[in-house]
Write a protein that holds these residues in place. Structure first.
Motif, PDB file in Angstrom:
ATOM      1  N   GLN B  28      91.000 -32.050  30.808  1.00  9.13           N
ATOM      2  CA  GLN B  28      92.133 -32.393  31.664  1.00  9.13           C
ATOM      3  C   GLN B  28      92.444 -31.241  32.626  1.00  9.13           C
ATOM      4  OE1 GLN B  28      93.798 -34.823  32.565  1.00  9.13           O
ATOM      5  NE2 GLN B  28      95.987 -34.391  32.858  1.00  9.13           N
ATOM      6  N   ALA B  29      92.303 -30.015  32.107  1.00  6.48           N
ATOM      7  CA  ALA B  29      92.540 -28.852  32.973  1.00  6.48           C
ATOM      8  C   ALA B  29      91.550 -28.852  34.127  1.00  6.48           C
ATOM      9  CB  ALA B  29      92.438 -27.561  32.167  1.00  6.48           C
ATOM     10  N   ILE B  30      90.281 -29.087  33.816  1.00  7.25           N
ATOM     11  CA  ILE B  30      89.260 -29.139  34.875  1.00  7.25           C
ATOM     12  C   ILE B  30      89.587 -30.293  35.836  1.00  7.25           C
ATOM     13  CG2 ILE B  30      86.818 -29.624  35.342  1.00  7.25           C
ATOM     14  CD1 ILE B  30      87.038 -26.939  34.176  1.00  7.25           C
ATOM     15  N   ILE B  32      92.502 -31.536  36.626  1.00 10.07           N
ATOM     16  CA  ILE B  32      93.582 -31.183  37.546  1.00 10.07           C
ATOM     17  C   ILE B  32      93.124 -30.118  38.542  1.00 10.07           C
ATOM     18  CG2 ILE B  32      95.895 -30.192  37.740  1.00 10.07           C
ATOM     19  CD1 ILE B  32      96.387 -31.201  34.865  1.00 10.07           C
ATOM     20  N   ALA B  33      92.445 -29.105  38.009  1.00 11.04           N
ATOM     21  CA  ALA B  33      92.110 -27.944  38.833  1.00 11.04           C
ATOM     22  C   ALA B  33      91.051 -28.283  39.875  1.00 11.04           C
ATOM     23  CB  ALA B  33      91.637 -26.794  37.950  1.00 11.04           C
ATOM     24  N   VAL B  34      90.079 -29.122  39.500  1.00 15.05           N
ATOM     25  CA  VAL B  34      88.944 -29.320  40.394  1.00 15.05           C
ATOM     26  C   VAL B  34      88.934 -30.725  40.998  1.00 15.05           C
ATOM     27  CG1 VAL B  34      86.451 -29.210  40.596  1.00 15.05           C
ATOM     28  CG2 VAL B  34      87.652 -27.667  39.026  1.00 15.05           C
ATOM     29  N   GLN B  36      91.239 -33.245  40.955  1.00 17.32           N
ATOM     30  CA  GLN B  36      92.444 -33.537  41.751  1.00 17.32           C
ATOM     31  C   GLN B  36      92.904 -32.315  42.540  1.00 17.32           C
ATOM     32  OE1 GLN B  36      95.488 -34.780  39.026  1.00 17.32           O
ATOM     33  NE2 GLN B  36      94.209 -36.305  38.009  1.00 17.32           N
ATOM     34  N   GLY B  37      92.065 -31.300  42.524  1.00 22.81           N
ATOM     35  CA  GLY B  37      92.470 -30.003  43.084  1.00 22.81           C
ATOM     36  C   GLY B  37      93.038 -30.076  44.489  1.00 22.81           C
ATOM     37  N   TRP B  40      96.524 -31.562  44.754  1.00 26.89           N
ATOM     38  CA  TRP B  40      97.618 -30.720  44.256  1.00 26.89           C
ATOM     39  C   TRP B  40      97.808 -29.478  45.105  1.00 26.89           C
ATOM     40  CZ3 TRP B  40     101.308 -32.539  41.654  1.00 26.89           C
ATOM     41  CH2 TRP B  40     101.099 -33.640  40.813  1.00 26.89           C
TER      42      TRP B  40
END
Lengths: 377, 721
Positions: B28-30, B32-34, B36-37, B40
């Protein structure tokens, strides 16, 4: 003999766990230093070193406690357990009524004379887990019996969790699930476990009902709104959005140490949202390191249990590890918005006085177990 | 299954769960970070932060005694960040009622508490981050609002934002407001430059201090809110400047000018008072007529160069005297007040000239004869000398020596430069008539301040002081820089000439155009001026000529303390002359300053204590007896008490003041209070149960209810004068 060798010789027990503690300490100091900029400006005239110093001293204090608890034989904890549980119940009750109100929740009490305030639930966690480890291990022979095994195990859990829940539902749920897993590993019959779950639900319903009459003491509204927000799509929640921006800013490689911008927007970037700051600054390497430290801790303790599955020590280590790891997972899951917002911190990484010390004590107890189990094995 | 295996299975189950959870979190972190990066990061940029500078607290402008002429009064705009990080829904819900109540009661009475609450709830739903709660509130009010529920949690916790505004307050209102000035930020985008006026403008750097910097967050449009209450770089408060402006003198000059302008229905006017010895400008008043009455909207004293007219005649006089071309008692040609220079005819304004063929140089100056003075300048400085040099240069060099070519350099931006023609410069359009007309103050431009500085130098025995407005720069009350009086020229002419010039100025007042202004209380010296303003345009329509009346001089004539200039433009209530229009304003200013400053007075008892004559002693003063005795004792005046009543009336007989009885009857009748001071009259009347209304100042002149009328708690009106 070099200092390194000396430390190596001194620190017996599971060296991987020692290493995990060291890595978490370093990450903690770095991340806290970076993310306290905002509050340092507010409360310390911009003296960011104040928090660095305070936190570092606390970490070292914690490491000292770890060492101290590690050097005690873990069997001593077994003897202490009943007394601890007897002490913690009145303390929790006292906190509900007379505790210091911080952020609209009564979770803290101040120890007179030394004027140190701490969260009674932290103490209760240790007490309950120790007690439970003792109970489960001593009742292994008749663990599937309801009256002689299940009841003595279950009653303290219900009381302690029930006392924590009104002001701090997430801690109570965390402790409850830890106990649940401990009992699961301790071979408690699945019928009883199911019964325990049911009881949990009943207790929770009871609390909600009670909460509508005593909103000052039980934060039903908060629980409801958090869950509602989460269900309605949490991207509108300020801190969730800010955390996501932090992850996006960090992308793969991070923006570099001390370069976080989101620390200015995240509420308590040094506590609840420290994982987002770590990812923003250090990217996936930072994130992966933190996650794998907790997973590795879980693996190490699992191997302890496999070495002496029936022993009190193994159950104790398992319980303590579970509560640390579960809390870490919940904290990170909240940060990446897999769970609704809770107030749980990242164990041993977040800044936050006494809870860090209790985690350090838990580490020390785990290490003590590992040390003597190793010897036996 | 044995126990060990069962435990192991269960441990591995838990372990697997943990691993799955960890993998999920990492994934999930990846995500969000990448994945959906971009999305955001865009959200992040929208609310991006910048280090922005903000103004420090501005320093004060102080009068010469340290009282405040302009000060930074903190005013605040209160805003509410309804989406502040720490303002959770639960906190908002728990406190919104009490906050709404406080706001509705103490801040915005247009709302009922209920109405305010629904408004706040709506604003929060809309996600307002910069909602205006109150504009321009005082520091005390801001402190009060900051203690409201929710707000008391601060900015991050409760969304309370107090924006400090640089509000400038002038405790003395419009007094010297143009000289104090103001600053206004321009608009870079529209190419509007910053406006900097007066001392505020000139000393902007000193006053504004050093800007601070803080992290600010864009909320929407061009609105920024500070991320936290504290700044990254603290601003440095601006320094204070101690000016030479004297509040009393400024008030005197302002009031006198205002009265004069009203009497003469003029367009605008200037009055400046300068301290002779130092060049300190004690008062500077500029008033112009607008639809909204008299305002200080342009610093004419400094910014506008005008043809001075007759007041300039002192300069050619000094030139003539300095070159020893004439003495005060030498005869000069008047030719019945009319003389032709080339094709232009110069006429005198003085009726006395129409009967004179010639008179002394002194008299010509006293009556301000154009022909007399211009004739001499024309005679002595026209054409070329034996060596082929243009003689006018000699004259011009004298003017230069008198510093009339140079701006004063006073600390106000936009000082108009003097303009004095030069025969060598084509663009100056020098002609044969230039020289004689220059001699009477035309074909050249000076600001009132420049002319005054010249007269000030004459008063100061030839030492030309730089006019200045600021003497010190202070930081938190400590002097950090002193600005000393500056001598621009040691001597504008020889002392002998200066003494003669002083003599001339005195005799203008004693015997000349200003003789009506003379007073026996003190001597002053000066020169009148009446300049035609629009003579070119209206050569043939004498009726529409506009004039500018002026008077410039100094006082006391011996050992001058202050110099002063008054210029009144376009007076149009019949009188146009300097002596009639500007002179009385000058007199009012000098009279009042003279009364104010005891130092200027000659002691009455310098030659021993005089014997009091009856006519100098106060008679028929009615008042409270013990007060009366206190005063008489203090003044050491001989007196004798002849009564035991509470009130007394004085009768001077020979050299003694006798305190006669003045009875206020006990009956319920209105007493006679005419002749009493207000304090005594109030005491007497209110003791009788009357209500008193007053009008005017001074002693009671009339009372609205006749003495002897029965008192019934009426209201009595007293007229004082």
């Amino acid at each position: 003999m070099s200092i390194g060798n000396r430390i190596y010789a001194e620190l017996r027990g599971d060296r991987v766990i020692w290493m995990i503690i060291a890595v978490l300490s370093v990450i903690s100091i770095l991340a806290v230093y970076s993310s306290t900029g905002t509050i340092a400006y507010r409360s310390q005239d911009g003296n960011t070193e104040f928090f660095l110093l305070k936190h570092t001293i606390l970490i070292f204090g914690g490491l000292f406690l770890t060492y101290f608890c590690y050097s005690l034989h873990y069997k001593k904890y077994s003897t202490l357990a009943p007394y601890l549980i007897l002490l913690c119940i009145p303390l929790l009750a006292y906190t509900i009524v007379f505790g210091n109100e911080i952020n609209e929740a009564r979770r803290w009490i101040t120890i007179p004379i030394i004027d140190l305030s701490f969260q009674t639930s932290d103490f209760a966690k240790l007490a309950l887990i120790t007690y439970l480890a003792r109970a489960i291990s001593s009742k292994q022979e008749y663990i599937e019996d309801f009256n002689s095994a299940f009841l003595p195990i279950i009653i303290p859990i219900v009381i302690v969790c029930g006392l924590i829940a009104p002001s701090d539902l997430s801690s109570a749920l965390l402790l409850f699930s830890t106990c649940f897993f401990m009992m699961f590993i301790g071979r408690v019959h699945w019928k009883f476990l199911l019964m325990l779950l049911m009881m949990g639900i009943v207790l929770f319903t009871f609390l909600i009902t009670l909460g509508t009459f005593f909103p000052d003491y039980i934060r039903v509204d908060t629980w409801a709104s958090r869950i509602m927000e989460f269900r309605e799509g949490s991207d509108n929640i300020y801190q969730v959005a800010q955390a996501k921006i932090a992850f996006a800013n960090g992308e793969w490689l991070g923006v570099g140490p001390g370069n976080s911008t989101q620390r200015n927007f995240l509420p308590s970037p040094y506590a609840d949202y420290i994982f987002a700051v770590i990812w923003e600054e250090y990217g996936f390497i930072g994130g992966l390191t933190v996650i794998s430290m907790y997973v590795m801790l879980m693996f190490r303790t699992a191997s302890l249990v496999t070495k002496s599955p029936k022993a009190f020590g193994a159950m104790l280590a398992m319980g303590l590890t579970l509560i640390i790891v579960l809390q870490a997972l919940i904290n990170m899951a909240v940060t990446v918005n897999l769970l609704p917002v809770t107030g749980l911190t990242l164990p041993f990484v977040s800044m936050g006085g006494t809870s860090l010390l209790f985690t350090a004590i838990a580490f020390g107890m785990i290490l003590s177990v590992s040390r003597y189990i190793e010897k036996v094995a | 299954m044995n126990i060990k295996n069962e435990v192991l299975v269960r441990v591995y189950t838990v372990l697997a769960l943990v691993v799955v959870a960890a993998v999920l979190i990492f994934a999930q972190a990846i995500n969000i970070a990448v994945i959906q990066g971009d999305e955001w990061r865009k959200v992040g940029e929208k609310s991006y932060v910048q280090m922005r500078s903000f103004d420090a607290e501005r320093g004060n402008i102080l009068a010469d005694d340290g009282s405040l002429l302009a000060t930074a009064l903190p005013f605040f705009d209160i805003r509410f960040d309804l989406m502040a990080a720490g303002l959770t829904q639960e906190i908002f819900d728990a406190n919104v009622d009490s906050l709404a109540h406080c706001l509705a009661v103490h801040v915005d009475q247009q709302y009922t508490p209920g109405g305010m609450k629904s408004e706040l709830v709506r604003l929060r739903q809309e996600g307002k981050r910069y909602h205006l709660i109150a504009r321009n509130v005082s520091y005390i009010k801001k402190e009060q609002i900051s203690q409201f529920p929710i707000f008391r949690r601060g900015q991050n916790g409760g969304g309370f934002i107090a924006e400090r505004l640089a509000t400038r307050k002038r405790p003395y209102g419009s007094l010297a407001s143009r000289t104090i000035g103001y600053t206004k930020k321009g608009d870079n985008k529209r190419g509007v430059k910053d406006t900097k006026v007066g001392l505020e403008g000139y000393f902007d750097k000193t006053l504004s201090g050093k800007q601070g910097k803080r992290l600010m967050q864009k909320v929407h449009g061009d609105q920024w809110i500070p991320v936290s209450e504290l700044s990254e770089i603290e601003p440095t408060t601006g320094n204070d400047i101690l000016t030479t402006i004297n509040v009393n003198i400024q008030d005197i000059a302002h009031e006198a000018l205002l009265r004069g302008l009203n009497v003469h229905n003029a367009e605008d006017g200037v009055a400046i008072v300068m301290e002779v010895e130092t060049g300190e400008v004690k008062a500077i008043s500029n008033l112009s007529r607008t639809e909204n009455g008299w305002v200080e909207n342009y610093n004419n004293a400094i910014g506008r160069a005008i043809e001075p007219g007759s007041t300039f005649k002192l300069a050619p006089m000094i030139a003539l005297l300095e070159d020893d071309l004439i003495d005060l008692n030498d005869k000069v040609e008047i030719s019945l007040g009319e003389k032709e220079f080339y094709d232009e005819v110069m006429k005198d304004a003085s009726k006395e000239s129409f009967n004179l063929d010639s008179t002394t140089m002194r008299r010509a100056f006293e009556i301000s004869s154009n022909v007399g003075i211009a004739g001499q300048i024309f005679k002595h400085y026209r054409g070329q000398d034996r060596h082929g040099n243009i003689k006018a240069h000699r004259f011009l060099n004298h003017l230069k020596k008198m510093n009339l070519h140079s701006p004063t350099g006073i600390e106000i931006k936009g000082e108009a430069k003097p303009r004095i023609k030069n025969p060598d410069k084509n663009e100056d359009d020098w002609s044969g008539t230039t020289l004689p007309w220059m001699a009477i103050g035309y074909e050249l431009l000076l600001t009132p301040m420049q002319l005054l500085a010249f007269y000030n130098a004459v008063a100061n025995d030839g030492i030309y002081m730089k006019p200045h407005l600021v003497t010190e720069v202070q930081q938190f009350g400590e002097t950090i820089k002193k600005i000393k009086p500056k001598v621009v020229r040691e001597r504008i002419a020889s002392l002998k000439t200066i003494k003669k010039a002083q003599e001339l100025l005195l005799s203008v007042v004693e015997n000349g155009t200003a003789h009506k202004l003379a007073t026996s209380r003190y001597q002053f010296a000066g020169k009148t001026g009446t300049a035609q303003v629009n003579y070119n345009k209206f050569k043939d329509q004498k009726k529409d000529l506009k004039h500018r009346a002026s008077f410039v001089g100094y006082f006391p004539a011996k050992q001058p303390k202050y110099s002063c200039i008054v210029v009144v433009s376009a007076p149009n209530n019949n009188s146009i002359y300097g002596g009639d229009v500007a002179g009385p304003i000058f007199r009012e200013i000098s009279d009042k300053i003279y009364s104010l400053e005891i130092d200027l007075h000659q002691a009455l008892n310098e030659r021993g204590k005089p014997r009091m004559k009856t006519k100098y002693l106060p008679t028929l003063n009615i008042g409270y007896k013990s007060d009366m005795e206190t005063v008489l004792n203090f003044l050491e005046l001989p007196h004798a008490s002849e009564t035991s009543t509470e009130m007394t009336a004085t009768f001077a007989i020979e050299d003694t003041i006798r305190l006669k009885p003045r009875t206020i009857k006990d009956e319920k009748s209105v007493p006679n209070v005419v002749g009493m001071g207000l304090r005594d009259a109030l005491y007497v009347l209110e003791n009788k149960g009357l209500r008193v209304e007053i009008d005017g100042v001074g002693k009671v002149k009339r009372q609205s209810i006749k003495p002897g009328t029965r008192t019934r708690g009426q209201t009595i009106k007293l007229t004082l004068s």
